[in-house]
Design an enzyme around this catalytic site. Structure first.
Site, mmCIF file in Angstrom:
data_model
loop_
_atom_site.group_PDB
_atom_site.id
_atom_site.type_symbol
_atom_site.label_atom_id
_atom_site.label_comp_id
_atom_site.label_asym_id
_atom_site.label_seq_id
_atom_site.Cartn_x
_atom_site.Cartn_y
_atom_site.Cartn_z
ATOM 1 N N HIS A 69 0.896 -1.164 0.000
ATOM 2 C CA HIS A 69 0.000 0.000 0.000
ATOM 3 C C HIS A 69 0.931 1.209 0.000
ATOM 4 O O HIS A 69 1.398 1.641 1.061
ATOM 5 C CB HIS A 69 -0.886 0.033 1.247
ATOM 6 C CG HIS A 69 -1.615 -1.252 1.530
ATOM 7 N ND1 HIS A 69 -2.716 -1.661 0.821
ATOM 8 C CD2 HIS A 69 -1.388 -2.230 2.447
ATOM 9 C CE1 HIS A 69 -3.144 -2.828 1.297
ATOM 10 N NE2 HIS A 69 -2.357 -3.194 2.278
ATOM 11 N N TYR A 129 -7.044 0.292 -2.568
ATOM 12 C CA TYR A 129 -8.427 0.514 -2.151
ATOM 13 C C TYR A 129 -8.793 1.992 -2.015
ATOM 14 O O TYR A 129 -9.934 2.332 -1.727
ATOM 15 C CB TYR A 129 -8.757 -0.249 -0.855
ATOM 16 C CG TYR A 129 -7.784 -0.050 0.299
ATOM 17 C CD1 TYR A 129 -7.825 1.104 1.075
ATOM 18 C CD2 TYR A 129 -6.851 -1.022 0.618
ATOM 19 C CE1 TYR A 129 -6.948 1.279 2.125
ATOM 20 C CE2 TYR A 129 -5.961 -0.854 1.681
ATOM 21 C CZ TYR A 129 -6.018 0.302 2.429
ATOM 22 O OH TYR A 129 -5.144 0.486 3.469
ATOM 23 N N HIS A 218 -11.000 -6.840 -0.233
ATOM 24 C CA HIS A 218 -10.151 -6.284 0.825
ATOM 25 C C HIS A 218 -9.991 -7.264 1.968
ATOM 26 O O HIS A 218 -8.878 -7.560 2.404
ATOM 27 C CB HIS A 218 -10.699 -4.944 1.329
ATOM 28 C CG HIS A 218 -9.859 -4.373 2.429
ATOM 29 N ND1 HIS A 218 -10.002 -4.768 3.750
ATOM 30 C CD2 HIS A 218 -8.842 -3.486 2.410
ATOM 31 C CE1 HIS A 218 -9.091 -4.134 4.487
ATOM 32 N NE2 HIS A 218 -8.391 -3.352 3.699
ATOM 33 N N HIS A 245 -6.808 -9.880 1.898
ATOM 34 C CA HIS A 245 -6.280 -9.978 3.263
ATOM 35 C C HIS A 245 -7.033 -11.107 3.970
ATOM 36 O O HIS A 245 -8.251 -11.228 3.830
ATOM 37 C CB HIS A 245 -6.563 -8.691 4.052
ATOM 38 C CG HIS A 245 -5.783 -7.492 3.604
ATOM 39 N ND1 HIS A 245 -6.384 -6.338 3.172
ATOM 40 C CD2 HIS A 245 -4.455 -7.250 3.566
ATOM 41 C CE1 HIS A 245 -5.463 -5.425 2.873
ATOM 42 N NE2 HIS A 245 -4.276 -5.959 3.103
ATOM 43 N N GLU A 248 -5.715 -11.280 9.493
ATOM 44 C CA GLU A 248 -4.501 -10.620 9.982
ATOM 45 C C GLU A 248 -4.539 -10.486 11.498
ATOM 46 O O GLU A 248 -3.516 -10.599 12.168
ATOM 47 C CB GLU A 248 -4.358 -9.236 9.333
ATOM 48 C CG GLU A 248 -3.128 -8.459 9.803
ATOM 49 C CD GLU A 248 -2.918 -7.151 9.063
ATOM 50 O OE1 GLU A 248 -3.821 -6.764 8.284
ATOM 51 O OE2 GLU A 248 -1.865 -6.527 9.266
ATOM 52 N N HIS A 282 -1.212 -12.372 4.748
ATOM 53 C CA HIS A 282 -1.042 -12.561 6.199
ATOM 54 C C HIS A 282 -1.394 -13.987 6.634
ATOM 55 O O HIS A 282 -0.533 -14.725 7.082
ATOM 56 C CB HIS A 282 -1.829 -11.541 7.040
ATOM 57 C CG HIS A 282 -1.551 -10.126 6.702
ATOM 58 N ND1 HIS A 282 -0.296 -9.594 6.777
ATOM 59 C CD2 HIS A 282 -2.371 -9.123 6.270
ATOM 60 C CE1 HIS A 282 -0.346 -8.318 6.405
ATOM 61 N NE2 HIS A 282 -1.580 -8.014 6.097
ATOM 62 N N ASP A 333 3.842 -4.506 2.387
ATOM 63 C CA ASP A 333 2.592 -4.074 3.010
ATOM 64 C C ASP A 333 2.600 -2.598 3.399
ATOM 65 O O ASP A 333 2.430 -1.735 2.551
ATOM 66 C CB ASP A 333 2.294 -4.986 4.207
ATOM 67 C CG ASP A 333 0.853 -4.877 4.691
ATOM 68 O OD1 ASP A 333 0.077 -4.136 4.067
ATOM 69 O OD2 ASP A 333 0.512 -5.533 5.685
HETATM 70 ZN ZN LIG Z 1 -2.304 -4.956 3.369
#
Ligand SMILES: [Zn+2]
Length: 479
Positions: A69, A129, A218, A245, A248, A282, A333
């Site tokens: 990101h 996003y 997401h 994801h 996480e 993750h 990340d």
């Molecule tokens: Zn991420």
């Protein structure tokens, strides 16, 4: 038929030592012939032909950042001194996300990517996003910020897969997005899919050899089950890689159990989101059955070691996932560090801390995770130095004191361990993407000397934090 256009450019590189093939093995006196953007021929044990560009040190396949990101680069150092947990970090991230304007986003992303390039990354998967203007209002071009991410990668010279993420709800219970989350949200799954189809059409029409589109859900926090299925269907229909994801934080698992009476992994599986085209990011808090589901699907798992440690996420059962059949790749990340060496060794070091055992992921497996598997997870035929593959590679110098012991008499596995466990971004001297040198002797072709890049990145971070501080209204410049 008369061929049109110039013949593909030819380049020849020579390296005294290179890790070639799959799995990677050490080869000496390697000549790499590149035609267009691919490796046309590879010879070992030969002398450099006239005109060959010499690459100093040890040549490796280019590192792949399978989960980025870029805008979060602005938070580095700003969120380290405070206490709290993932969720309080997320508030700082939201303040930044809510404040960025398109120009600042482009500037920050291009410089974050340039930092990645000089650190040895050749390819990035941008998990995107931040689609809309503040309040969730669409830009006139609804894909403005996604196109900016692609432009940022072009400026930096990186290969990119833009993973456009569906984000519809503020939690697993399906509540509406709030605050900064509204910038992430399309109206519904169909609106997201239409926007992504437009993005796909414009990227395909551009003919860029280094840009691709993938899709993402997401997380189960942000995407209700029917839209998870929409993401899976669009990925399959358009033959795109799909990322999500996964688990996480324990909080996500608890939320998912409360809302759906099942785990996040099982919810992805039920929606058709565990397949070989999928990468889960993750995969920290998994049950034994979740591990079985992910492994059985032959999905990739993306470990983001530096971020997972930074955010106190926990340690994923990576060894169990690999033994169950999952592929393993790595990502930066949150950009708390930009260091592909640290991401690779972090996989093994975290497993050591969690299990009390050593040598679970061999150096050659760590290299494959950080190169070949990442490329595969992003849909690129790169990450292996062999004829026919994309010519993405890096040269790592070994003449710094911290890499002493990397001489010609080092055993191949020891040499690789030394590079991955003690090496770092400053050791990267040359970076080549699709046969094009984008970094030569540590100097980026567009952004110049490291000090010049640092000054611009510093200014971009200050500007972004200034916007976030101004928006918060306290004038500190800190989100
Ligand atoms: Zn991420």
């Amino acid at each position: 038929v008369t061929p049109t256009g110039p013949p593909p450019a030819r380049r020849t590189f020579f390296a005294r030592r290179a890790f070639v093939g799959d799995p990677p093995r050490l080869a000496a006196d390697v000549v790499l012939e590149v035609e267009g953007d691919r490796i046309a021929a590879l010879a070992e044990g030969t002398s450099p032909p006239p005109g060959a560009a010499r690459l100093e040190g040890v040549v490796l396949p280019g590192f792949v950042d399978a989960h980025s990101h870029a805008f979060q680069r602005a938070l580095r150092g700003r969120v380290e001194s405070s206490a709290g947990d993932f969720w309080s970090w997320r508030e700082a991230m939201y303040a930044l996300a809510d404040a960025l304007d398109p120009d600042t986003f482009l500037e920050l992303a291009s410089l974050a990517y340039a930092e990645m390039a000089v650190a040895g990354y050749t390819c990035v998967g941008e998990f995107h996003y931040l689609h809309h203007a503040p309040g969730g209002i669409p830009y006139e071009d609804a894909n403005l910020l996604g196109l900016h991410a692609l432009e940022a990668a072009r400026q930096a010279g990186l290969r990119i897969t833009l993973l456009d993420a569906c984000y519809l709800s503020g939690g697993a219970d399906g509540r509406a997005p709030e605050g900064a989350q509204r910038r992430f949200a399309d109206r519904d799954g169909e609106a997201w899919a239409r926007r992504v189809e437009d993005l796909l059409a414009s990227v395909r029409a551009s003919g860029s050899p280094t840009a691709a589109v993938g899709v993402a859900a997401h997380s189960v926090r942000a995407v209700p089950p029917p839209a998870l299925a929409t993401v899976a269907a669009l990925g399959a229909h358009e033959d795109l890689v799909v990322h999500a994801h996964l688990a996480e934080q324990r909080g996500e698992v608890d939320e998912c159990l409360a809302a759906h009476a099942t785990t996040p992994a099982a919810l992805l599986d039920a929606a058709g989101l565990l397949t070989p085209r999928v990468t889960v990011v993750h995969a920290t808090h998994l049950s034994a059955y979740d591990v079985h589901l992910v492994g059985r699907s032959r999905a990739h798992v993306c470990a983001c070691s530096t971020t997972e440690a930074d955010l106190a996420d926990g340690v994923a059962p990576l060894l169990e996932l690999v033994e169950a059949g999952a592929g393993l790749c790595t990502g930066s990340d949150s950009h708390v560090r930009t260091d592909p060496f640290a991401e690779a060794r972090g996989v093994e070091l975290h497993q050591r801390l969690a299990t009390g055992r050593r040598g679970l992921h061999r150096p050659v497996e760590l290299l494959s995770a950080a190169t070949r598997s990442g490329a595969r997870a992003l849909g690129w035929d790169a990450g292996v130095l062999e004829p026919g593959r994309l010519a993405d590679l890096v040269a790592v110098r070994t003449d710094a004191p911290h890499l002493a012991g990397a001489g010609d008499d080092a055993r191949p596995e020891d040499l690789l361990a030394l590079l991955l466990f003690a090496g770092g971004p400053a050791d990267v001297r040359d970076v080549i993407v699709g046969g094009e040198p984008i970094v030569r002797d540590g100097v980026h072709r567009l952004f110049g000397e490291p000090s010049a890049l640092a000054a611009r990145l510093d200014a971009a971070v200050s500007h972004a934090l200034g916007l976030a501080g101004a928006r918060r209204g306290d004038g500190t410049g800190h989100p």
